[in-house]
Design an enzyme around this catalytic site. Sequence first.
Site, PDB file in Angstrom:
ATOM      1  N   GLY A 178       0.842  -1.498  -0.128  1.00 16.50           N
ATOM      2  CA  GLY A 178       0.127  -0.091  -0.074  1.00 16.50           C
ATOM      3  C   GLY A 178       0.887   1.130   0.105  1.00 16.50           C
ATOM      4  O   GLY A 178       0.278   2.218   0.071  1.00 16.50           O
TER       5      GLY A 178
ATOM      6  N   GLU B 225       4.240  -6.297   1.690  1.00 17.22           N
ATOM      7  CA  GLU B 225       3.633  -6.705   0.331  1.00 17.22           C
ATOM      8  C   GLU B 225       3.717  -5.622  -0.619  1.00 17.22           C
ATOM      9  O   GLU B 225       2.566  -5.461  -0.902  1.00 17.22           O
ATOM     10  CB  GLU B 225       2.563  -7.540   0.597  1.00 17.22           C
ATOM     11  CG  GLU B 225       2.364  -8.637   1.518  1.00 17.22           C
ATOM     12  CD  GLU B 225       0.937  -8.962   1.775  1.00 17.22           C
ATOM     13  OE1 GLU B 225       0.016  -8.365   1.265  1.00 17.22           O
ATOM     14  OE2 GLU B 225       0.753  -9.860   2.887  1.00 17.22           O
ATOM     15  N   PRO B 226       4.657  -4.722  -0.706  1.00 17.09           N
ATOM     16  CA  PRO B 226       4.641  -3.763  -1.727  1.00 17.09           C
ATOM     17  C   PRO B 226       4.643  -4.187  -3.267  1.00 17.09           C
ATOM     18  O   PRO B 226       5.137  -4.947  -3.548  1.00 17.09           O
ATOM     19  CB  PRO B 226       5.960  -2.919  -1.377  1.00 17.09           C
ATOM     20  CG  PRO B 226       6.895  -3.848  -1.207  1.00 17.09           C
ATOM     21  CD  PRO B 226       6.108  -4.919  -0.244  1.00 17.09           C
ATOM     22  N   GLY B 227       3.565  -3.566  -3.849  1.00 16.96           N
ATOM     23  CA  GLY B 227       3.519  -3.533  -5.347  1.00 16.96           C
ATOM     24  C   GLY B 227       3.836  -2.362  -6.047  1.00 16.96           C
ATOM     25  O   GLY B 227       4.972  -2.287  -6.623  1.00 16.96           O
ATOM     26  N   ARG B 228       2.744  -1.417  -6.043  1.00 14.77           N
ATOM     27  CA  ARG B 228       3.021  -0.165  -6.676  1.00 14.77           C
ATOM     28  C   ARG B 228       4.328   0.623  -6.292  1.00 14.77           C
ATOM     29  O   ARG B 228       5.041   0.871  -7.403  1.00 14.77           O
ATOM     30  CB  ARG B 228       1.993   0.564  -6.048  1.00 14.77           C
ATOM     31  CG  ARG B 228       1.694   1.948  -7.037  1.00 14.77           C
ATOM     32  CD  ARG B 228       0.812   3.006  -6.418  1.00 14.77           C
ATOM     33  NE  ARG B 228      -0.321   2.298  -5.862  1.00 14.77           N
ATOM     34  CZ  ARG B 228      -1.449   2.336  -6.659  1.00 14.77           C
ATOM     35  NH1 ARG B 228      -1.570   2.809  -7.578  1.00 14.77           N
ATOM     36  NH2 ARG B 228      -2.698   1.557  -6.163  1.00 14.77           N
TER      37      ARG B 228
ATOM     38  N   ARG C  74      -6.366   2.417 -15.264  1.00 13.70           N
ATOM     39  CA  ARG C  74      -6.830   2.984 -14.114  1.00 13.70           C
ATOM     40  C   ARG C  74      -7.411   4.623 -14.257  1.00 13.70           C
ATOM     41  O   ARG C  74      -8.235   4.576 -13.366  1.00 13.70           O
ATOM     42  CB  ARG C  74      -5.360   3.576 -13.488  1.00 13.70           C
ATOM     43  CG  ARG C  74      -4.371   2.217 -13.150  1.00 13.70           C
ATOM     44  CD  ARG C  74      -3.080   2.547 -12.463  1.00 13.70           C
ATOM     45  NE  ARG C  74      -3.474   2.863 -10.930  1.00 13.70           N
ATOM     46  CZ  ARG C  74      -3.628   4.130 -10.473  1.00 13.70           C
ATOM     47  NH1 ARG C  74      -3.301   4.921 -11.241  1.00 13.70           N
ATOM     48  NH2 ARG C  74      -4.007   4.130  -9.382  1.00 13.70           N
TER      49      ARG C  74
ATOM     50  N   CYS D 228     -14.234   3.018 -27.961  1.00 16.16           N
ATOM     51  CA  CYS D 228     -15.423   3.427 -28.104  1.00 16.16           C
ATOM     52  C   CYS D 228     -16.234   3.628 -26.852  1.00 16.16           C
ATOM     53  O   CYS D 228     -16.998   2.645 -26.420  1.00 16.16           O
ATOM     54  CB  CYS D 228     -16.339   2.911 -29.007  1.00 16.16           C
ATOM     55  SG  CYS D 228     -15.629   3.432 -30.590  1.00 16.16           S
ATOM     56  N   GLU D 229     -15.704   4.475 -25.756  1.00 20.37           N
ATOM     57  CA  GLU D 229     -16.188   4.399 -24.555  1.00 20.37           C
ATOM     58  C   GLU D 229     -15.962   5.912 -24.125  1.00 20.37           C
ATOM     59  O   GLU D 229     -14.771   6.377 -24.162  1.00 20.37           O
ATOM     60  CB  GLU D 229     -15.461   3.621 -23.461  1.00 20.37           C
ATOM     61  CG  GLU D 229     -15.657   2.252 -23.724  1.00 20.37           C
ATOM     62  CD  GLU D 229     -16.840   1.630 -22.736  1.00 20.37           C
ATOM     63  OE1 GLU D 229     -17.589   2.355 -21.956  1.00 20.37           O
ATOM     64  OE2 GLU D 229     -17.115   0.371 -22.726  1.00 20.37           O
TER      65      GLU D 229
HETATM   66  N1  LLP Z   1      -0.943  -7.243  -0.352  1.00 16.17           N
HETATM   67  C1  LLP Z   1      -2.308  -7.321  -0.914  1.00 16.17           C
HETATM   68  C2  LLP Z   1      -3.283  -8.376  -0.007  1.00 16.17           C
HETATM   69  C3  LLP Z   1      -3.040  -6.679  -1.741  1.00 16.17           C
HETATM   70  O1  LLP Z   1      -4.216  -6.812  -1.951  1.00 16.17           O
HETATM   71  C4  LLP Z   1      -2.277  -5.593  -2.532  1.00 16.17           C
HETATM   72  C5  LLP Z   1      -2.926  -4.798  -3.630  1.00 16.17           C
HETATM   73  C6  LLP Z   1      -1.126  -5.565  -2.239  1.00 16.17           C
HETATM   74  C7  LLP Z   1      -0.364  -6.393  -1.187  1.00 16.17           C
HETATM   75  C8  LLP Z   1      -0.179  -4.466  -3.013  1.00 16.17           C
HETATM   76  O2  LLP Z   1      -0.528  -3.190  -2.799  1.00 16.17           O
HETATM   77  P1  LLP Z   1       0.399  -2.008  -3.554  1.00 16.17           P
HETATM   78  O3  LLP Z   1       1.744  -2.157  -2.497  1.00 16.17           O
HETATM   79  O4  LLP Z   1       0.531  -2.033  -4.884  1.00 16.17           O
HETATM   80  O5  LLP Z   1      -0.470  -0.724  -2.874  1.00 16.17           O
HETATM   81  N2  LLP Z   1      -5.356  -1.742  -9.243  1.00 16.17           N
HETATM   82  C9  LLP Z   1      -5.216  -0.920  -8.362  1.00 16.17           C
HETATM   83  C10 LLP Z   1      -4.642  -1.286  -7.051  1.00 16.17           C
HETATM   84  C11 LLP Z   1      -5.206  -2.465  -6.547  1.00 16.17           C
HETATM   85  C12 LLP Z   1      -4.326  -3.213  -5.154  1.00 16.17           C
HETATM   86  C13 LLP Z   1      -5.075  -4.328  -5.040  1.00 16.17           C
HETATM   87  N3  LLP Z   1      -4.294  -4.983  -3.640  1.00 16.17           N
HETATM   88  C14 LLP Z   1      -4.643   0.495  -8.823  1.00 16.17           C
HETATM   89  O6  LLP Z   1      -4.142   0.553 -10.053  1.00 16.17           O
HETATM   90  O7  LLP Z   1      -4.519   1.610  -8.279  1.00 16.17           O
END
Ligand code: LLP
Length: 436
Positions: free
Chosen positions: A247, A284-287, A328, A361-362
């Site tokens: 997050g 658990e970072p993604g973004r 997004r 087309c949206e």
């Molecule tokens: N852990 C869990 C259990 C999650 O559900 C998520 C993201 C993450 C970690 C990673 O979160 P992050 O560090 O990336 O914020 N598609 C959306 C974001 C959806 C996130 C879903 N879960 C967007 O484009 O903003």
Amino acid sequence: VIDMALSRDPRGVLELGGVSLVSVAEAAGTPSYVYDLDAIAAEAKALDAAFDGHPHLVAYAVKANSAGRIVRTLIAAGCGADVVSGAELDLALRCGAAPDRIVYSGVAKTDSELDAALGAGEAGIGAIQVESVEEIPRIEARARNAGRIARVSLRINPGVDADDLETHSYIATGHDEAKFGVPLTSLAEALDRFASASSVRLVGLSAHVGSQLTSAEAYLIAARVLFGVIKQVRPRFRLDFVDTGGGFGIDYGEGCPARPADFIRATRKLQDQEGLSDLALYCEPGRSLVGSHGVLLARVIQRKSALARDGSTRRWTMIDAGMNDLMRPALYQARHRIVGLALPKEAAGAPSAHRVVGPVCESSDDFGTHDLAPPPEGVLDGVVVLDAGAYGYTMASRYNGRALPAEVFLEGGRIVAISPRRAQADWVSERVGAGA
Ligand code: LLP
């Protein structure tokens, strides 16, 4: 103001990771996602350093960007993986993640997905994250069937409101109505189930309350609840770790003063204050690992202008990337900065406000209003959508018969790999064949 990783060459052409984006467009075509692998690796290393030697796991949330090259880069930089499906689990393993450095979240894991998690490596994955009481007997049965002890972590839902987190409600997951995690009202029942499930070992507790959090304080709201729960649980279970989730936000142009390392330093401090420093800290970072280090490169197909009834001029810049490529904005009203690939000729005057739209087309195929001007004669007429490294390609679709975009990987100041755009003809023949 543009990101640090982006610069302009002497001709005014944008560069990412030291590579001219015009040369990328020439090599890979458009639309294409372009990623700076060096910056991604550096991001992971900076986060790693924030733990200051404390036992930890940075489980990269593969859903943010699952390109093999990126997953391998992050694993080489010390990350594990957070996966949410059997396919992502398979991908993480095939990209070299050690099974015990993988955690698996998800509210509705199928039996075959559970079997894959239990069967990985010598002892299954690091932790299956339990998201409901009902899941516990299912995991117990699968583990017994496989002759293994399932390592699980309990993902609690701390009941934090989206308003408190200041993020979009679609990406807030820790409030009372969310399907995610075990609510505190079911905690006692969950613990009793764990106590009597002999093939399941509770090794950790976790929470993830939302994405794109822009302050450590928002992150700590849930961490505080989680640490409190841990203290209740510890007398009964020997835990190895606490997982405070992903997050960490990035700066999409509206600011995000907190860096990923700041979230971790604040969490570590709280962990010590709460007397829980013997537990490893997982996140658990993604973004935040990939978002700022990827762009979506698109060509301008045409411009359009029209006089509105109030006498003002409306201007559109129509690009060859659409909502199918980057969902997004359509899905979350997210705003991504968009800049011209090349600076306009000086004589052309100041850029003017254009609505940047795609070919789909949206009405929601709209990237918002941005100040743009055509480039000088002879320079490729394109735009660059910033901060598209996370949740870009992974959410892309083939709506309107559009091909999935190309992906370009940069390292050491050059293009190291191109994953080409799929042929449009593939879509046509697949759909012609559907039901035939
Ligand atoms: N852990 C869990 C259990 C999650 O559900 C998520 C993201 C993450 C970690 C990673 O979160 P992050 O560090 O990336 O914020 N598609 C959306 C974001 C959806 C996130 C879903 N879960 C967007 O484009 O903003």
